[in-house]
Design a protein around this motif. Structure first.
Motif, PDB file in Angstrom:
ATOM      1  N   UNK A  68       0.717  -1.297  -0.497  1.00  0.00           N
ATOM      2  CA  UNK A  68      -0.311  -0.382   0.133  1.00  0.00           C
ATOM      3  C   UNK A  68       1.227   1.171   0.010  1.00  0.00           C
ATOM      4  N   UNK A  69       2.218   1.058   0.754  1.00  0.00           N
ATOM      5  CA  UNK A  69       3.241   2.679   0.370  1.00  0.00           C
ATOM      6  C   UNK A  69       4.723   1.722   0.343  1.00  0.00           C
ATOM      7  N   UNK A  70       5.850   3.113  -0.481  1.00  0.00           N
ATOM      8  CA  UNK A  70       6.372   2.246  -0.514  1.00  0.00           C
ATOM      9  C   UNK A  70       7.434   2.037   0.470  1.00  0.00           C
ATOM     10  N   UNK A  71       8.357   0.738   0.994  1.00  0.00           N
ATOM     11  CA  UNK A  71       9.163   0.792   2.485  1.00  0.00           C
ATOM     12  C   UNK A  71       9.779  -0.184   2.242  1.00  0.00           C
ATOM     13  N   UNK A  72      10.444  -0.749   3.126  1.00  0.00           N
ATOM     14  CA  UNK A  72      11.075  -1.145   3.656  1.00  0.00           C
ATOM     15  C   UNK A  72      10.654  -2.558   4.452  1.00  0.00           C
ATOM     16  N   UNK A  73       9.709  -3.800   4.158  1.00  0.00           N
ATOM     17  CA  UNK A  73       9.519  -4.932   5.328  1.00  0.00           C
ATOM     18  C   UNK A  73      11.129  -5.404   6.161  1.00  0.00           C
ATOM     19  N   UNK A  74      10.545  -5.126   7.348  1.00  0.00           N
ATOM     20  CA  UNK A  74      12.009  -5.167   8.554  1.00  0.00           C
ATOM     21  C   UNK A  74      11.050  -6.095   9.479  1.00  0.00           C
ATOM     22  N   UNK A  75       9.550  -7.074   9.210  1.00  0.00           N
ATOM     23  CA  UNK A  75       9.341  -8.116  10.259  1.00  0.00           C
ATOM     24  C   UNK A  75       7.842  -8.527   8.977  1.00  0.00           C
ATOM     25  N   UNK A  76       7.911  -9.957   9.008  1.00  0.00           N
ATOM     26  CA  UNK A  76       6.678 -10.689   8.902  1.00  0.00           C
ATOM     27  C   UNK A  76       6.159 -11.508  10.075  1.00  0.00           C
ATOM     28  N   UNK A  77       5.000 -12.118   9.438  1.00  0.00           N
ATOM     29  CA  UNK A  77       4.154 -12.680  10.623  1.00  0.00           C
ATOM     30  C   UNK A  77       4.112 -14.284  10.541  1.00  0.00           C
ATOM     31  N   UNK A  78       5.184 -14.474  11.095  1.00  0.00           N
ATOM     32  CA  UNK A  78       5.657 -16.244  10.815  1.00  0.00           C
ATOM     33  C   UNK A  78       4.769 -16.757  11.718  1.00  0.00           C
ATOM     34  N   UNK A  79       3.024 -16.609  12.727  1.00  0.00           N
ATOM     35  CA  UNK A  79       2.407 -17.511  13.040  1.00  0.00           C
ATOM     36  C   UNK A  79       1.492 -17.537  12.001  1.00  0.00           C
ATOM     37  N   UNK A  80       1.162 -16.333  10.853  1.00  0.00           N
ATOM     38  CA  UNK A  80       0.427 -16.267   9.231  1.00  0.00           C
ATOM     39  C   UNK A  80       0.839 -17.304   8.874  1.00  0.00           C
ATOM     40  N   UNK A  81       2.560 -17.500   8.838  1.00  0.00           N
ATOM     41  CA  UNK A  81       2.680 -18.447   8.317  1.00  0.00           C
ATOM     42  C   UNK A  81       2.523 -20.109   8.352  1.00  0.00           C
ATOM     43  N   UNK A  82       2.598 -20.181   9.924  1.00  0.00           N
ATOM     44  CA  UNK A  82       2.512 -21.589  10.384  1.00  0.00           C
ATOM     45  C   UNK A  82       1.050 -21.520  10.263  1.00  0.00           C
ATOM     46  N   UNK A  83      -0.377 -20.888  10.482  1.00  0.00           N
ATOM     47  CA  UNK A  83      -1.560 -21.130  10.738  1.00  0.00           C
ATOM     48  C   UNK A  83      -1.661 -19.852   9.292  1.00  0.00           C
ATOM     49  N   UNK A  84      -2.330 -20.589   8.047  1.00  0.00           N
ATOM     50  CA  UNK A  84      -2.984 -18.872   7.834  1.00  0.00           C
ATOM     51  C   UNK A  84      -4.230 -18.450   8.137  1.00  0.00           C
ATOM     52  N   UNK A  85      -5.143 -19.670   8.072  1.00  0.00           N
ATOM     53  CA  UNK A  85      -6.629 -19.898   8.829  1.00  0.00           C
ATOM     54  C   UNK A  85      -6.291 -17.757   9.274  1.00  0.00           C
ATOM     55  N   UNK A  86      -5.357 -17.521  10.441  1.00  0.00           N
ATOM     56  CA  UNK A  86      -5.789 -16.443  10.978  1.00  0.00           C
ATOM     57  C   UNK A  86      -6.374 -15.290   9.970  1.00  0.00           C
ATOM     58  N   UNK A  87      -5.960 -15.268   8.878  1.00  0.00           N
ATOM     59  CA  UNK A  87      -5.911 -14.611   8.035  1.00  0.00           C
ATOM     60  C   UNK A  87      -7.458 -14.398   7.810  1.00  0.00           C
ATOM     61  N   UNK A  88      -8.495 -15.340   7.777  1.00  0.00           N
ATOM     62  CA  UNK A  88      -9.599 -14.913   7.801  1.00  0.00           C
ATOM     63  C   UNK A  88     -10.075 -15.451   9.591  1.00  0.00           C
ATOM     64  N   UNK A  89      -9.502 -15.479  10.841  1.00  0.00           N
ATOM     65  CA  UNK A  89     -10.186 -15.706  12.332  1.00  0.00           C
ATOM     66  C   UNK A  89     -10.015 -13.967  12.676  1.00  0.00           C
ATOM     67  N   UNK A  90      -9.104 -13.420  12.175  1.00  0.00           N
ATOM     68  CA  UNK A  90      -8.559 -11.453  12.782  1.00  0.00           C
ATOM     69  C   UNK A  90      -7.970 -11.323  11.946  1.00  0.00           C
ATOM     70  N   UNK A  91      -8.574 -10.920  10.254  1.00  0.00           N
ATOM     71  CA  UNK A  91      -7.663 -10.315   9.122  1.00  0.00           C
ATOM     72  C   UNK A  91      -7.588  -8.833   9.995  1.00  0.00           C
ATOM     73  N   UNK A  96      -1.843 -10.422  10.423  1.00  0.00           N
ATOM     74  CA  UNK A  96      -1.032  -9.265   9.484  1.00  0.00           C
ATOM     75  C   UNK A  96      -0.458 -10.078   8.904  1.00  0.00           C
ATOM     76  N   UNK A  97      -0.169  -9.386   7.921  1.00  0.00           N
ATOM     77  CA  UNK A  97       0.410  -9.957   7.233  1.00  0.00           C
ATOM     78  C   UNK A  97       2.260  -9.788   7.350  1.00  0.00           C
ATOM     79  N   UNK A  98       3.201  -8.321   7.313  1.00  0.00           N
ATOM     80  CA  UNK A  98       4.040  -7.768   7.446  1.00  0.00           C
ATOM     81  C   UNK A  98       3.872  -6.774   7.479  1.00  0.00           C
ATOM     82  N   UNK A  99       5.199  -5.869   8.463  1.00  0.00           N
ATOM     83  CA  UNK A  99       5.305  -4.795   8.799  1.00  0.00           C
ATOM     84  C   UNK A  99       6.428  -3.900   8.168  1.00  0.00           C
TER      85      UNK A  99
END
Length: 124
Positions: A68-91, A96-99
């Motif tokens: 959505x904006x220009x920038x540098x990725x400083x963190x990713x949500x490893x919990x989402x990688x392990x449990x993608x359903x988090x994007x459905x249950x608590x979007x 969340x995807x990344x910071x």
């Protein structure tokens, strides 16, 4: 600062411009259905506004996740990688995807607030 929304159905909470939080909207996850896989960006990589930074796959389809904006990725949500359903249950929370560290905070001005996004979704 409140959450802003993109036309591509990402949200960003830039209350901390050094680590603004990005995810997909409830509208996006509703359209996708059950999320089964996420491809998250690499920490340290820089993206321009509008570039594809990841992919979300559901039982129905796959969709790109756009910056959505220009920038540098400083963190990713490893919990989402392990449990993608988090994007459905608590979007807008645990799903969340990344910071991102904002390169140009003025780009936030082109994004929609909650009321404008709700209206956009009605007409989409």
């Amino acid at each position: 600062m409140s959450i802003k929304f993109s036309r591509e159905h990402e949200w960003i909470d830039a209350s901390n411009p050094q680590a603004a939080v990005v995810g997909i909207t409830a509208h996006a996850q509703d359209a996708l259905g059950d999320v089964v896989f996420v491809d998250l960006p690499e920490v340290g990589k820089t993206y321009r506004q509008g570039e594809v930074a990841g992919v979300v796959e559901s039982v129905k389809a796959a969709a790109d996740v756009y910056m959505p904006v220009t920038g540098e990725i400083v963190e990713v949500n490893e919990a989402l990688r392990a449990d993608p359903a988090l994007a459905n249950s608590d979007p807008l929370g645990a799903g969340w995807f990344f910071k991102v560290k904002l390169a140009n905070p003025a780009e936030l001005d082109a994004l929609m607030d909650a009321a404008a996004y709700a209206e956009f979704c009605k007409n989409a």
